[in-house]
Write an enzyme that holds these catalytic residues in place. Structure first.
Site, PDB file in Angstrom:
ATOM      1  N   ASP A   1       0.803  -1.226   0.000  1.00 45.56           N
ATOM      2  CA  ASP A   1       0.000   0.000   0.000  1.00 45.56           C
ATOM      3  C   ASP A   1       0.839   1.282   0.000  1.00 45.56           C
ATOM      4  O   ASP A   1       0.300   2.378   0.183  1.00 45.56           O
ATOM      5  CB  ASP A   1      -0.940   0.008   1.216  1.00 45.56           C
ATOM      6  CG  ASP A   1      -2.091  -0.973   1.045  1.00 45.56           C
ATOM      7  OD1 ASP A   1      -2.925  -0.737   0.154  1.00 45.56           O
ATOM      8  OD2 ASP A   1      -2.136  -1.979   1.766  1.00 45.56           O
TER       9      ASP A   1
ATOM     10  N   ASP B   1      -0.819   8.577   3.573  1.00 45.07           N
ATOM     11  CA  ASP B   1      -1.111   8.052   4.913  1.00 45.07           C
ATOM     12  C   ASP B   1       0.031   8.131   5.937  1.00 45.07           C
ATOM     13  O   ASP B   1      -0.243   8.349   7.116  1.00 45.07           O
ATOM     14  CB  ASP B   1      -1.671   6.629   4.795  1.00 45.07           C
ATOM     15  CG  ASP B   1      -3.019   6.654   4.112  1.00 45.07           C
ATOM     16  OD1 ASP B   1      -3.821   7.551   4.438  1.00 45.07           O
ATOM     17  OD2 ASP B   1      -3.274   5.810   3.241  1.00 45.07           O
TER      18      ASP B   1
ATOM     19  N   ARG C   1       1.366  -1.212   7.507  1.00 45.22           N
ATOM     20  CA  ARG C   1       1.723   0.083   6.921  1.00 45.22           C
ATOM     21  C   ARG C   1       2.561   0.960   7.850  1.00 45.22           C
ATOM     22  O   ARG C   1       3.083   1.990   7.431  1.00 45.22           O
ATOM     23  CB  ARG C   1       0.450   0.834   6.499  1.00 45.22           C
ATOM     24  CG  ARG C   1      -0.413   0.051   5.500  1.00 45.22           C
ATOM     25  CD  ARG C   1      -1.314   0.962   4.694  1.00 45.22           C
ATOM     26  NE  ARG C   1      -0.544   1.963   3.962  1.00 45.22           N
ATOM     27  CZ  ARG C   1      -1.077   3.024   3.368  1.00 45.22           C
ATOM     28  NH1 ARG C   1      -2.368   3.207   3.405  1.00 45.22           N
ATOM     29  NH2 ARG C   1      -0.316   3.885   2.732  1.00 45.22           N
TER      30      ARG C   1
ATOM     31  N   ARG D   1      -8.290   3.512  11.737  1.00 42.91           N
ATOM     32  CA  ARG D   1      -6.846   3.724  11.579  1.00 42.91           C
ATOM     33  C   ARG D   1      -6.301   4.837  12.480  1.00 42.91           C
ATOM     34  O   ARG D   1      -5.089   4.902  12.713  1.00 42.91           O
ATOM     35  CB  ARG D   1      -6.524   4.089  10.127  1.00 42.91           C
ATOM     36  CG  ARG D   1      -6.915   3.037   9.104  1.00 42.91           C
ATOM     37  CD  ARG D   1      -5.958   1.864   9.096  1.00 42.91           C
ATOM     38  NE  ARG D   1      -6.395   0.845   8.164  1.00 42.91           N
ATOM     39  CZ  ARG D   1      -6.064   0.811   6.880  1.00 42.91           C
ATOM     40  NH1 ARG D   1      -5.279   1.740   6.379  1.00 42.91           N
ATOM     41  NH2 ARG D   1      -6.517  -0.149   6.109  1.00 42.91           N
TER      42      ARG D   1
ATOM     43  N   HIS E   1     -11.458   6.014   5.850  1.00 38.90           N
ATOM     44  CA  HIS E   1     -10.838   7.251   6.329  1.00 38.90           C
ATOM     45  C   HIS E   1     -11.840   8.405   6.288  1.00 38.90           C
ATOM     46  O   HIS E   1     -12.773   8.392   5.481  1.00 38.90           O
ATOM     47  CB  HIS E   1      -9.661   7.649   5.423  1.00 38.90           C
ATOM     48  CG  HIS E   1      -8.429   6.827   5.584  1.00 38.90           C
ATOM     49  ND1 HIS E   1      -7.735   6.287   4.521  1.00 38.90           N
ATOM     50  CD2 HIS E   1      -7.726   6.471   6.693  1.00 38.90           C
ATOM     51  CE1 HIS E   1      -6.672   5.636   4.966  1.00 38.90           C
ATOM     52  NE2 HIS E   1      -6.648   5.731   6.281  1.00 38.90           N
TER      53      HIS E   1
ATOM     54  N   ILE F   1      -8.934  -1.354  -3.952  1.00 36.91           N
ATOM     55  CA  ILE F   1      -8.204  -1.462  -2.672  1.00 36.91           C
ATOM     56  C   ILE F   1      -8.469  -0.201  -1.824  1.00 36.91           C
ATOM     57  O   ILE F   1      -7.576   0.318  -1.124  1.00 36.91           O
ATOM     58  CB  ILE F   1      -6.694  -1.747  -2.866  1.00 36.91           C
ATOM     59  CG1 ILE F   1      -6.077  -0.838  -3.935  1.00 36.91           C
ATOM     60  CG2 ILE F   1      -6.467  -3.204  -3.244  1.00 36.91           C
ATOM     61  CD1 ILE F   1      -4.560  -0.978  -4.055  1.00 36.91           C
TER      62      ILE F   1
ATOM     63  N   CYS G   1      -5.197   9.988  -1.742  1.00 36.02           N
ATOM     64  CA  CYS G   1      -4.223   9.038  -1.151  1.00 36.02           C
ATOM     65  C   CYS G   1      -2.886   8.982  -1.867  1.00 36.02           C
ATOM     66  O   CYS G   1      -1.878   8.629  -1.264  1.00 36.02           O
ATOM     67  CB  CYS G   1      -4.742   7.609  -1.191  1.00 36.02           C
ATOM     68  SG  CYS G   1      -6.479   7.426  -1.210  1.00 36.02           S
TER      69      CYS G   1
HETATM   70  C1  CIR Z   1      -5.323   0.929   2.890  1.00 31.02           C
HETATM   71  O1  CIR Z   1      -6.276   0.242   3.268  1.00 31.02           O
HETATM   72  O2  CIR Z   1      -4.532   1.445   3.681  1.00 31.02           O
HETATM   73  C2  CIR Z   1      -5.133   1.127   1.394  1.00 31.02           C
HETATM   74  N1  CIR Z   1      -5.547  -0.041   0.705  1.00 31.02           N
HETATM   75  C3  CIR Z   1      -5.911   2.335   0.907  1.00 31.02           C
HETATM   76  C4  CIR Z   1      -5.408   3.605   1.495  1.00 31.02           C
HETATM   77  C5  CIR Z   1      -6.163   4.797   1.039  1.00 31.02           C
HETATM   78  N2  CIR Z   1      -5.573   5.964   1.561  1.00 31.02           N
HETATM   79  C6  CIR Z   1      -6.219   7.098   1.765  1.00 31.02           C
HETATM   80  O3  CIR Z   1      -7.438   7.159   1.584  1.00 31.02           O
HETATM   81  N3  CIR Z   1      -5.531   8.134   2.204  1.00 31.02           N
END
Ligand code: CIR
Length: 266
Positions: free
Chosen positions: A68, A74, A93, A139, A170, A251, A257
């Site tokens: 990711d 993130d 992560r 998260r 999120h 995903i 992101c």
């Molecule tokens: C996750 O679940 O962390 C990743 N598959 C997607 C992250 C998306 N990030 C965001 O919205 N800032």
């Protein structure tokens, strides 16, 4: 005035090339695996759109051990005055923050770190002109949000802790800033009242992922699979740039992101 520039005015972004392992990225529900070629194509179009919007793009190399890691938003948060290393809330992560830290130390004079053992993901942070909104989610927890508030105060930023609706990854999965006084969000998030001080645009039923739009300078980037949202924003006078997000959507990702965005005065 330290923050008189629009918060969506950017001249720099950082992105990261997708790793082949991105097809194994985290997801809450099985919508089928994305393809590497599909994600790469979406990422390349995103980089071009950013360049067209007037932004200098720094591209970091792929990290195979972090599926990711393409979602650089993130593990960090960046402003003109400095960067903050976050602590992503999913164990797979968490170490992405250490991987991006050297780049941020090169590019920013001030790099702060969250104290304690709380968690905060950049996807939960919505920067608005008067305050940085931090959404509690699966998260981002209270300890992480409070540690982040302490860092934000050091950078002279006001902040507030709010709630992300149940079942939404999120805070920004469901919301985005369109201009200095307007927010786009899902109906569910709007109903919670968090955006009562803003003008509000609500995505049509069925277009919920389109709420993760992205205002960059003069344009608003929106998922190309959401023609009703695109038409609505177009009618409201926004200059919309549709970008395909079907593969990253598998995903649980959207447009914000894939970059860390800031205005550099250097
Ligand atoms: C996750 O679940 O962390 C990743 N598959 C997607 C992250 C998306 N990030 C965001 O919205 N800032």
């Amino acid at each position: 005035m330290p923050h008189s520039r629009p918060v969506y005015q950017f001249n720099n972004i950082i992105v990261r090339t997708p790793a082949q392992s991105v097809v194994n990225g985290l997801r809450a529900d099985d919508k089928g695996d994305p393809t590497y070629a599909g994600i790469t194509a979406e990422h390349e179009a995103y980089v071009k759109a950013m360049q067209n919007a007037g932004v200098k793009v720094t591209v970091l190399p792929a990290l195979e051990e972090f599926p990711d890691s393409i979602f650089v938003e993130d593990p960090a948060l960046v402003f003109t005055d400095g960067a903050i290393m976050l602590r992503p809330g999913d164990q797979t992560r968490l170490r992405e923050a250490a991987k991006i830290a050297p780049t941020l130390r090169e590019m920013f004079d001030t790099v702060l770190e969250l104290s304690g053992d709380g968690f905060a993901d950049g996807g939960d942070i919505l920067v608005t002109p008067d305050s940085v909104m931090i959404g509690l989610s699966g998260r981002t927890n209270q300890a992480g949000a409070e540690a982040l508030q302490a860092c934000l105060s050091k950078l002279g930023r006001k902040s507030e802790i709010v709630k992300t609706p149940e079942g939404v990854l999120h805070f920004k999965t469901a919301s985005s800033l369109l201009d200095d006084e307007t927010v786009i969000s899902t109906a569910t998030l709007a109903r919670s009242g968090v955006f009562d001080r803003f003008k509000q645009v609500i995505v049509p039923d069925g277009d919920e992922p389109a709420a993760n739009a992205l205002r960059v300078n003069d344009v608003v980037m929106v998922g190309a699979q959401f023609p009703r949202t695109i038409e609505m924003l177009d009618k409201l006078g926004y200059k919309v740039v549709p970008l395909n997000t079907a593969e990253i959507g598998k995903i649980d990702a959207g447009l914000s992101c894939m970059s860390l965005r800031w205005f550099s005065e250097k």
